[in-house]
Structure formats: C-alpha cells, structure tokens
Scaffold this motif. Structure first.
Motif, short mmCIF file in Angstrom:
data_model
loop_
_atom_site.label_atom_id
_atom_site.label_comp_id
_atom_site.label_asym_id
_atom_site.label_seq_id
_atom_site.Cartn_x
_atom_site.Cartn_y
_atom_site.Cartn_z
N ARG A 14 -14.50 -1.79 0.02
CA ARG A 14 -13.68 -0.61 -0.17
C ARG A 14 -14.56 0.55 -0.58
NH1 ARG A 14 -8.55 -1.19 -0.29
NH2 ARG A 14 -8.64 -3.30 -1.09
N ARG A 19 -9.42 10.93 -3.72
CA ARG A 19 -7.99 10.91 -3.41
C ARG A 19 -7.65 11.98 -2.39
NH1 ARG A 19 -7.40 10.69 -9.32
NH2 ARG A 19 -8.10 8.58 -9.65
N GLN A 123 4.41 4.78 1.90
CA GLN A 123 3.49 3.89 1.21
C GLN A 123 2.03 4.19 1.55
OE1 GLN A 123 3.81 1.76 -1.19
NE2 GLN A 123 5.99 2.11 -1.39
N PRO A 125 -1.48 6.20 1.38
CA PRO A 125 -2.08 6.80 0.18
C PRO A 125 -2.13 8.32 0.21
CG PRO A 125 -3.76 5.85 1.58
CD PRO A 125 -2.46 5.53 2.22
N LEU A 126 -0.96 8.94 0.08
CA LEU A 126 -0.91 10.39 -0.07
C LEU A 126 0.32 10.74 -0.91
CD1 LEU A 126 0.28 12.12 3.26
CD2 LEU A 126 0.94 9.85 2.55
N VAL A 301 13.64 9.59 -1.97
CA VAL A 301 12.73 8.46 -1.73
C VAL A 301 12.13 7.88 -3.01
CG1 VAL A 301 12.17 9.21 0.59
CG2 VAL A 301 10.75 9.96 -1.30
N VAL A 302 12.21 8.63 -4.11
CA VAL A 302 11.74 8.08 -5.38
C VAL A 302 12.91 8.10 -6.34
CG1 VAL A 302 10.17 8.38 -7.32
CG2 VAL A 302 9.42 8.92 -5.02
N SER A 303 13.17 6.96 -7.00
CA SER A 303 14.30 6.96 -7.93
C SER A 303 13.79 6.71 -9.34
CB SER A 303 15.33 5.92 -7.54
OG SER A 303 14.71 4.71 -7.26
N THR B 57 5.43 -0.61 -6.93
CA THR B 57 5.01 -0.07 -5.64
C THR B 57 5.24 1.44 -5.56
OG1 THR B 57 7.17 -0.61 -4.70
CG2 THR B 57 5.44 -2.23 -4.44
N THR B 58 5.42 2.08 -6.70
CA THR B 58 5.47 3.54 -6.87
C THR B 58 6.74 4.21 -6.33
OG1 THR B 58 4.41 4.28 -4.82
CG2 THR B 58 2.95 3.62 -6.60
N SER B 59 7.73 3.44 -5.90
CA SER B 59 8.92 4.13 -5.38
C SER B 59 10.01 4.26 -6.45
CB SER B 59 9.46 3.42 -4.14
OG SER B 59 9.97 2.17 -4.49
N VAL B 60 9.81 3.67 -7.61
CA VAL B 60 10.74 3.85 -8.72
C VAL B 60 9.93 4.33 -9.93
CG1 VAL B 60 12.34 2.71 -10.30
CG2 VAL B 60 12.31 2.05 -7.90
N ILE B 61 10.38 5.42 -10.53
CA ILE B 61 9.68 5.95 -11.70
C ILE B 61 10.29 5.30 -12.94
CG2 ILE B 61 9.11 8.04 -13.02
CD1 ILE B 61 7.88 8.12 -10.29
N ASP B 77 -1.40 7.45 -11.10
CA ASP B 77 -2.32 7.43 -9.97
C ASP B 77 -1.74 6.65 -8.79
OD1 ASP B 77 -4.48 7.67 -8.36
OD2 ASP B 77 -5.84 6.44 -9.57
N ILE B 79 -1.68 7.21 -5.68
CA ILE B 79 -2.45 7.16 -4.43
C ILE B 79 -3.41 5.98 -4.43
CG2 ILE B 79 -4.16 8.40 -3.04
CD1 ILE B 79 -2.81 10.96 -3.79
N THR B 80 -4.11 5.80 -5.54
CA THR B 80 -5.02 4.66 -5.64
C THR B 80 -4.24 3.35 -5.57
OG1 THR B 80 -6.48 5.98 -7.02
CG2 THR B 80 -6.83 3.61 -7.04
N LYS B 82 -1.33 2.80 -4.11
CA LYS B 82 -0.80 2.54 -2.77
C LYS B 82 -1.87 2.01 -1.83
CE LYS B 82 1.65 6.54 -2.41
NZ LYS B 82 2.60 7.52 -1.83
N GLN B 83 -3.11 2.39 -2.09
CA GLN B 83 -4.18 1.92 -1.24
C GLN B 83 -4.45 0.43 -1.45
OE1 GLN B 83 -7.97 3.35 -2.29
NE2 GLN B 83 -8.87 3.05 -0.28
N ARG B 84 -4.11 -0.09 -2.62
CA ARG B 84 -4.47 -1.46 -2.94
C ARG B 84 -3.33 -2.45 -2.80
NH1 ARG B 84 -8.97 -1.57 -7.41
NH2 ARG B 84 -10.06 -2.32 -5.59
N ILE B 87 3.55 -4.10 0.92
CA ILE B 87 4.90 -4.57 0.64
C ILE B 87 5.52 -5.15 1.90
CG2 ILE B 87 7.15 -3.91 -0.26
CD1 ILE B 87 5.65 -1.22 -1.05
N PRO B 160 -5.11 -5.27 1.52
CA PRO B 160 -4.69 -4.96 0.16
C PRO B 160 -5.19 -6.02 -0.82
CG PRO B 160 -2.89 -5.99 1.34
CD PRO B 160 -4.01 -5.83 2.34
#
Lengths: 303, 340
Positions: A14, A19, A123, A125-126, A301-303, B57-61, B77, B79-80, B82-84, B87, B160
C-alpha cells in the motif's frame, strides 16, 4: 461449481498516498464511470435530450409562423418573424437546463430510494460531498452537449429564420455553462428531496411550471403587458438562462415592410434583461442550490 | 490520528441514537477485533448490528464513543478508513449500468488500482468466483447467488484489510451458502480480518473465532463459541413439552401468574433457571402445548422430579429431551427469547 484456485495474493503493497491524491483519483474515476456509461448509450441519450426541442422548434419556429389564416397572410403578432429569432436561444437554454437537471435528478432519486447503486462510489476514498460535486459536474456536461446540439438542429429546422450572431461566442459558451450548472444544481437538490414514488408528481409539479415560466418561448421584456406574470418568471432560474442566451445569440434583425406603396427596412433588437441581473440570477441559483443539494445529499447518505 | 495498535477494529463506548428515535440503536458498545480474526455480531433483527457496521464503514455518524479501523478514526479520517475496508451488504447494491467485469474494474479504479493490475485481478477473481464465463454480461441475467459472489469479488478488488459482511447468507440457497462459508474461511486464511453479522447460529458457530451476542443495542456476551456455550449451567439442559389444557382455559397469554407447572419446575431443587421457550425456527406448536427448558448442573438427575412436578400440577408430558447447548440456547439463556 467453481474450482478453488488458491493463488495466494501477494500482500498488497500500500503506497502511502496523500488523502487529496486518493480523493482526486477516486473523483476522476467516478467521472470516468459516468462518461463511459453515457457514451455507451449515446444515441438514446441524444434522443432523450433532443426529441422535445425538435418538436418545439418545428411547431413554434416553423409551423405556427407559417400558418395559413385563410386571408392569405401568415400570422403576425407574437409569432412574427422575430419570434423564431428569440425562440432558438430559449430552446438552447431549456435543453441545456433540463438535460442537466434530468441527468442528476433521475439517477439520484432511484439510487437513494432503493437501488443504492451509488454505494460503491460513496465507499470510494473521497469525501462524500465530492460524489455530489461529480454528479453536478457530469450533469452540467450533459447539459452543455444538449444545448450545443440545438444549434445544428435549429439551423436544419428553421432554415431562413435561423439567426445566430457570431461576435459573442465566448460569452455564449460561458452562458451555456452557467445555464447547465444551474440545471444541475437544481437537479441535485430535487433529486435528493424527491422519493421514487413521487417521480410522476415531480414531472407535473416541478418540471412543467419550470418549462413554461422560464421565458423559453417568449422574451422577458415582452411580458411588460402582463406584469404579474413577468414577476412570476423572475422566480424561475431558467428565465435568467434564456435571457442570457438571447443576449449572446440573437443578432439585430432587419425586417422589411410595405407602407403607402413604399418598401421600408427596419432593424430591430429585442431587448433582453440587463447582464448584471442575468449573472446575479444564475449565480444565486447555482450557489444556493449547490449548497442546499450537497447538504441534503449528505443527510441522505450519512445518518 | 493513527495510533499504533494490533487491533483491526476497535470500538469504545459506541452510542448511536437516530433522530426522533426513542431509544439508542447502539447503546454503549465496546469490543476489539484482532487482525486476522473472524468476528461475529450475532443477534435478532433490530439488535444494532447493522448500525454498528454502518459506523465502522463511515456511513453512520456515532452519537458518542469512538471507532477505529487499523488505527484510523472512522469519523476523523473516513478517507483512510474507506481505503482499508470493504463491505458486502445484505442486499445487492451492484451498479446495474455496468457489466459484471466493469463493476470490478471501476471499483478498483475508484480506489486507485492501476489499470493493468485491476484488469488482471478482475479476471482472476471472476474465475475464482465461478463467474469467469459471464464477465461481460449485464446483471439482469444474474441470480441472487451470483450477485452475492460478484459483490464479494468487488470487495476484494482493492485488497482491503478488513471485510464487513452484513447477513451474508441471508437470502442464499444452501449450496451458495456452503460456497460462501468456504470462501470466507479462505479469505481469512489469506490474512483478511472479517466482521460478519448474522442471526444464523450455525453460521456464527461454524465461522467465527469470537462472537458478540447483541440485543437492544448492547453486547450481552462476547467470547469464543465454546466459551459462550459454557455460560449455560451444567452444559446440558432439559427440554420438556407439556400439554396443559388448563392453561388454555385460564388464558395462555398472561399465564405466568397462574402457571402452576412453571412454578413447580422452578421450585425443583437444583434447577438454576427455568424458561418457558417459544418453538424453534420454522416450527409450529400445537394448541395447549408449552415448552420449558430447565438449566441445571445435572439435568439428568432432574428428569424424575420434573415428571412428578408436571403430573402433580395438571400437566401431561408429551416429549422430553436433553439438549446439548448450541449458540441458540446461549441466546435464549441470555435473553429469554428466541432469535427470530
């Protein structure tokens, strides 16, 4: 049944990428995906975008001005020779705006509603907002292409009534971009607010009024005799787009007429809205709907 | 900030309350998953498993608490993170505008895998998943099992470190299920950390090295399957099916106060816990039949006294057996109700 090919995967090396670089790579790949999908369906895309303006141009630009009223003269009034001249920029604006709007609204409503096909991009990385930015950018590209194709279409249909000035082309391109961006940002906001079961309602409640109050088939200054409607049109972003395109596309028109047995020529320029109001209208639309759309997109998209 | 740690997943005091919800969907959950582990979140629908995965998986805060993947904070973070991670969701979310192989190559492109590498990897993974000859097809002709395998292939495209499987075998036929179990074990053998949610006890028992049993947003127990089974006293429980016509007439719904059989069983010396249990998954119980489960250090010894207690209180024994504990029993022991 599958055979198990246990090729041991080398431990992934990797690379430590920043970022910003990761996000940029993801962003361009997502844009590439949209371009690829549309390119493969380019003919259906063109048909979707062009059928409606084709009929508008033909009926309003060709058929109605040449209607035989029975007394042997073509109709005048609102459908006089100047009408086709002011119609073309209106149709360019309408097509650019709606092509951009639909390019983001329809896929988004379905994606967020049940298909969730966008998940894979979310999903990536952005930052999630950039997925929405990509949607806007791509939809605007659709709008620009749709708007640009109206010119050859208009040339073909309108024939001798096709009048386009060529001394303001950079301004015209800039205006086309703004109109497409306005359509795309409005589309982003609508797409994040409408539920799949409301798509039919959206067409009749949002798109139809948008179509007919956007100064597409008439020029804004001509509405001065119906003051209230002239004010209503100011709430439609498309009004500023149509007027902006008129200002950069319509040349002054020389018409001839006969009075007292003599032939007179007259040069007419249809007055358009002042450029600063046009830019303000489009600018406010783009900024407001962009931030509103990105915000609702995030919350969907984010809850 | 990234911190050096051995855990692939760390969750500390995680709380998630959705807007307008009366209770927390996830209510103070903490656990850690080691690198290379297969970890299971087990619980009924609505237990908070999917929300927990959503946070990871970052979709729920999260409302409060912390979660880290390979040392990176999921909120600070993403972005980092999601790269690793990858799902595989419960329902297909495959990009239907693309052909099967394109789904894999575009996914890899989003993650910055170079073109040559992603082409080669897509071909290899499609072959491994038995989809090699259907790579160019549209998804309209894919079955549910094939879509599932394609989603797994997609998940592996960007190499991943942690794989999330949300109810992976929920809608699969038995053959696809076995195929998937084997794949999960293979992927794990190659070093992938896997977190899966399930309400299938057999699946959790078979696959997971450790399991967290969740209910109502909380973790009730967390251990290896073998250790979890030891939670049940004596290891073996006595299960009885009793006909109680009396209960039906009195009103079975709130029979707790009037159920003399249950009271008598609870009064037996050596009975540590007696539960009235619902029928197992897919079973229908006849009218007037009640099931009891007695947990004891020596369930064998209780057989005789239990029969007497039932007969003395107007019940009629229909069936009796000694049950070796399964994870299902552990769940029933912990919550007093069945998983489904």
């Amino acid at each position: 049944m599958a055979t198990f090919d246990m090729t041991p995967q080398a431990a992934p090396v990797r690379k430590q990428r920043s970022r910003a670089r990761l996000a940029w790579t993801a962003f361009t790949a997502i844009l590439g995906r949209d371009i690829w999908v549309t390119w493969r369906e380019f003919i259906p895309f063109l048909l979707q975008v062009l059928i409606q303006p084709l009929f508008f141009l033909f009926i309003f630009g060709k058929v109605i001005p040449n209607l035989n009223t029975g007394s042997g003269t073509a109709t005048t009034g609102g459908f006089g020779p100047l009408f086709a001249v002011s119609l073309l920029p209106g149709i360019v604006g309408l097509t650019a705006f709606t092509a951009a709007l639909q390019g983001v609204t329809l896929p988004l409503v379905l994606d967020l509603g049940f298909a969730r096909e966008i998940d894979d991009r979310l999903q990536a990385p952005l930052p999630i907002s950039l997925v929405a930015v990509e949607k806007v950018l791509f939809a605007a590209m659709r709008g620009i292409i749709g708007g640009a194709v109206i010119f050859p279409l208009g040339w073909w249909i309108l024939g001798s009534s096709y009048h386009v000035r060529t001394d303001l082309i950079p301004q015209m391109i800039g205006m086309l971009i703004l109109v497409a961006l306005a359509g795309a940002t409005v589309g982003l906001t609508i797409g994040t607010l409408v539920k799949p079961e409301q798509i039919g309602l959206m067409f009749s409640l949002i798109l139809t009024p948008l179509l007919f109050t956007g100064c597409t088939y008439f020029y804004w200054s001509g509405l001065s005799s119906i003051k209230w409607f002239q004010i209503v049109t100011l709430f439609n972003p498309l009004t500023y787009g149509s007027e902006g395109l008129r200002a950069t596309i319509m040349p002054p028109i020389t018409t001839t007429f006969v009075a007292n047995g003599q032939v007179f020529t007259r040069t007419v320029t249809i007055p358009t809205m002042e450029p600063q109001w046009i830019l303000l209208g489009l600018g406010v639309t783009i900024v407001v709907f962009f931030f509103l759309g990105v915000r609702t997109f995030r919350s969907r998209v984010v809850s | 900030m990234a911190q050096p740690t051995d855990a692939a997943i760390e969750v500390i005091d995680l709380v998630k309350r959705y807007p307008k919800a009366p209770v927390n969907a996830v209510d103070g959950v903490s656990f850690a998953v080691q690198r290379g582990e297969i970890f299971g979140l087990l619980g009924p629908n609505g237990a908070g498993k999917t929300t927990t995965i959503g946070v990871l998986t970052t979709s729920v805060i999260p409302t409060s608490g912390q979660a880290r993947i390979m040392g990176s904070n999921v909120v600070a973070d993403p972005i980092t993170v999601k790269q690793r991670i990858a799902i595989v969701p419960q329902q297909s979310n495959l990009d239907r505008s693309l052909r099967a192989k394109e789904i894999l190559t575009f996914h890899a492109a989003y993650h910055g895998v170079p073109r040559k590498e992603r082409e080669a990897r897509a071909t290899a993974l499609l072959n491994e998943m038995g989809l090699g000859d259907r790579a160019k097809e549209k998804l309209t002709r894919y079955s549910g099992g094939m879509a599932q395998r394609l989603m797994i292939a997609r998940a592996l495209m960007h190499s991943p470190d942690v794989l999330f499987l949300d109810e992976p075998t929920n809608n699969l036929d038995p053959q696809s299920r076995l195929f998937l179990w084997e794949r999960i074990q293979q992927m794990n053998a190659q070093g992938l950390t896997i977190l899966l949610t399930t309400h299938d006890m057999a699946e959790a028992d078979q696959l997971c090295q450790r399991i967290a049993i969740m209910d109502h947003g909380k973790i009730l127990a967390l251990d290896t399957p073998a250790e979890l089974k030891k939670l049940i006293p004596g290891g073996i429980s006595l299960e009885l099916r009793v006909a109680q016509p009396e209960l039906v007439t009195v009103g079975a719904g709130n029979g707790a106060a009037t159920n003399r059989v249950l009271d008598a069983l609870r009064a037996l010396p050596g009975a540590e816990k007696v539960d009235q249990v619902p029928p197992g998954a897919g079973e229908e119980e006849e009218d007037g039949i009640t099931r009891y489960r007695i947990y004891s250090q020596d369930a064998n010894e209780l057989t005789g006294p239990a029969l007497q207690a039932i007969a003395a209180n107007g019940g009629e024994l229909r069936d009796l057996h000694l049950a070796r504990p399964s994870l299902e029993d552990v769940f029933i022991f912990l919550t007093g109700r069945n998983l489904r």
